[in-house]
Design an enzyme around this catalytic site. Structure first.
Site: not given
Ligand code: KDG
Length: 318
Positions: A40, A42, A44, A108, A232, A234-235, A261
């Site tokens: 998830g 958050e 993560n 999902y 790739a 960076g930021a 994340d």
């Molecule tokens: O950023 C990775 C997430 O996308 C994954 O861990 C699952 O939270 C998730 C989602 O809703 O896709």
């Protein structure tokens, strides 16, 4: 202990899903192996911060069944404090196929599930108001009116209490349209202090030719700080009006899901530790590199002592 002497902590609100991932590339068939994990956006981040030694609390709804138990056990084992409302609905699932060696596909199953029944009543005011940082993403508000309200309430409590609000736009096209996302995220962004976005995500809320233009556009909407994640490349960060560029740490890509994340976790762990921008961005890039060069969304994230593994040029530590 009074709250003024308590260790600064990060609090986050979200959903943890069960993940069924195919270990081998190729189409699914009868008898295909699927590995059970959890993930998830958050949570993560929560695990990433915790592994670096930061104090973290995760808030959300968790099913009463075995998968709910697995989720809570795993987060607690990672040192994350969980404030979970137990819910009779099942846990959401995410099916992750490796359609080819380099291309993953996500489906999902998250209708009528526990995480999507999050409500503003589940948000404990004292825990949010006592945090150093509240971190939210654009995924939880996409799950329905209740979760969107819950995130809004958390952001309002934090902003009113002077808690730093961090928002990762994290747009998921499988959950909602760009128009829906923009309408819900803009008011959250206006109350945020720090925003993370990829270039496409930043364009949901602002215009701008390049990363700097996008960061300026975000900051013009209210946030003091904006970090544009460039994969790739960076930021680019605009922090309190000052521009920073952080190159990515070059690694072989195994599984890029979770890299964003991980980047956020590295940044926020250093933020709550009181570290300066350069250190926040460096650790963010290192965590992103750990995430992409290992499989799973968060399983490969480093402990603090392991950061040096990718911070030099020797492949073997002797
Ligand atoms: O950023 C990775 C997430 O996308 C994954 O861990 C699952 O939270 C998730 C989602 O809703 O896709």
């Amino acid at each position: 202990m009074s709250s003024s002497t308590r260790e600064p902590y990060l609090v986050t609100v979200g959903e943890v899903l069960g993940v069924l991932s195919a270990p081998e590339p190729g189409p699914l068939g009868l008898g295909s192996a699927l590995r059970l994990g959890i993930a998830g956006a958050e949570s993560n981040v929560a695990v990433g911060v915790s592994r670096l030694g930061g104090a973290v609390t995760w808030i959300g709804r968790v099913s009463e069944d075995d998968l709910g138990e697995v989720i809570l056990r795993e987060l607690r084992a990672e040192g994350v404090t969980t404030l979970a409302v137990r819910d009779p609905a099942p846990t959401s699932l995410l099916l992750k196929e490796r359609r080819t060696a380099t291309h993953s596909r996500v489906t999902y199953y998250r209708t009528g599930t526990a995480g999507g029944r999050l409500s503003p009543r589940d948000i404990p005011e004292d825990v949010i108001a006592g945090a150093a940082v509240l971190h939210v993403t654009g995924i939880t508000p996409a799950l329905g009116d209740g979760p969107a309200e819950a995130v809004r309430r958390a952001v309002d409590i934090a902003a009113d209490a002077g808690v730093t609000v961090s928002l990762d736009i994290n747009f998921r096209s499988l959950l909602w349209s760009e128009e829906e996302a923009t309408a819900v995220l803009l008011p959250l962004l206006a109350r945020s202090d720090l925003v993370f976005a990829g270039p496409h995500e930043a364009r949901l809320v602002t215009g701008g030719q390049d990363a700097l233009g996008l960061a300026k556009g975000i900051c013009a909407l209210g946030p003091r700080d904006a970090v544009i994640k460039l994969g790739a490349e960076g930021a680019l960060a605009l922090l309190d009006g000052q521009q920073y560029r952080q190159p990515a740490v070059p690694v072989r890509v195994e599984d890029s899901v979770g890299a964003g994340d991980a980047f956020v976790a590295g940044y926020l762990a250093e933020l709550i530790a009181g570290e300066p921008p350069e250190r926040r961005l460096k650790t963010a890039a290192l965590l992103g590199a750990f995430a992409v060069s290992t499989t799973g969304d968060w399983e490969g994230l480093p402990r603090r002592a392991e950061l040096a593994l990718l911070d030099h040029h020797d492949d073997v530590v002797r």
